[in-house]
Design a protein around this motif. Sequence first.
Motif: not given
Length: 259
Positions: A154-159, A176-180
């Motif tokens: 997984v590409m974590h905290c993807f930006t 993976s999508i974070s709160g950003i």
Amino acid sequence: MYVDSHCHIYFEGLVERLPELLDNMRSREVTHALCASVDLETFPQVLAVAEAAPNVYASVGVHPDHEHAAEPDVEQLVALAEHPKVVAIGETGLDYYRLGERTIADMEWQRDRFRRHIRASRACGKPLIIHTRAAAEDTLRLMREEHADQAGGVMHCFTESWEVAEAALELGFYISISGIVTFKSAAALQDVARRVPADRLLIETDSPYLAPVPYRGKTNEPSYVSHVGAFVAALRGVAPAQLGQTTTDNFFRLFSKAA
């Protein structure tokens, strides 16, 4: 029903509240969480949290920002990953965001570390958790050179951009999508969150960092992944329950050693 696919609840300020965090997860229908390692020095604490809670899993790895951490070799990572609560290798990857007076050429130590993690992942059959910041081109290059597609992950905290997401998807990775994604300034990430195929989408908190709206600026925790899920569901035009079920199914498909 949601899963927080990436958190650091063994960090100071969260681990002392572990019973409360687990209660909060239950109250918001967050069923499981993956507690990600950032160095070998604190890996025992990661494992202790995972062993204390049946619905929390662990990873083992050394973050690219931890320059002076003990350097793992492939054999050591594989041996540590034998623990039944360890379901992944990482977090690992590349981070060129804080070069200072150094150049990208000076980051060969990061690239060597990343290669070792990919090789360990392939050797033990557990997926990678990849962190990339200001280093997408090299991250993808090393993933290809080291055959990370054989390990998955997984590409974590993807930006990154949609083009980077596409390249990772082609290698079989999840996004993976974070709160950003809930931030007003995150239009490009919101576009990525709409476009990721449903069967490759994960959500996370990366707690204690990056709390989603309406908790932005506060300490993040796994229960807040429900806000990430609801926001992404709205972006994609699906019900939160559907988004929750989809990302939960994806989590257990990717982290197949989680039981």
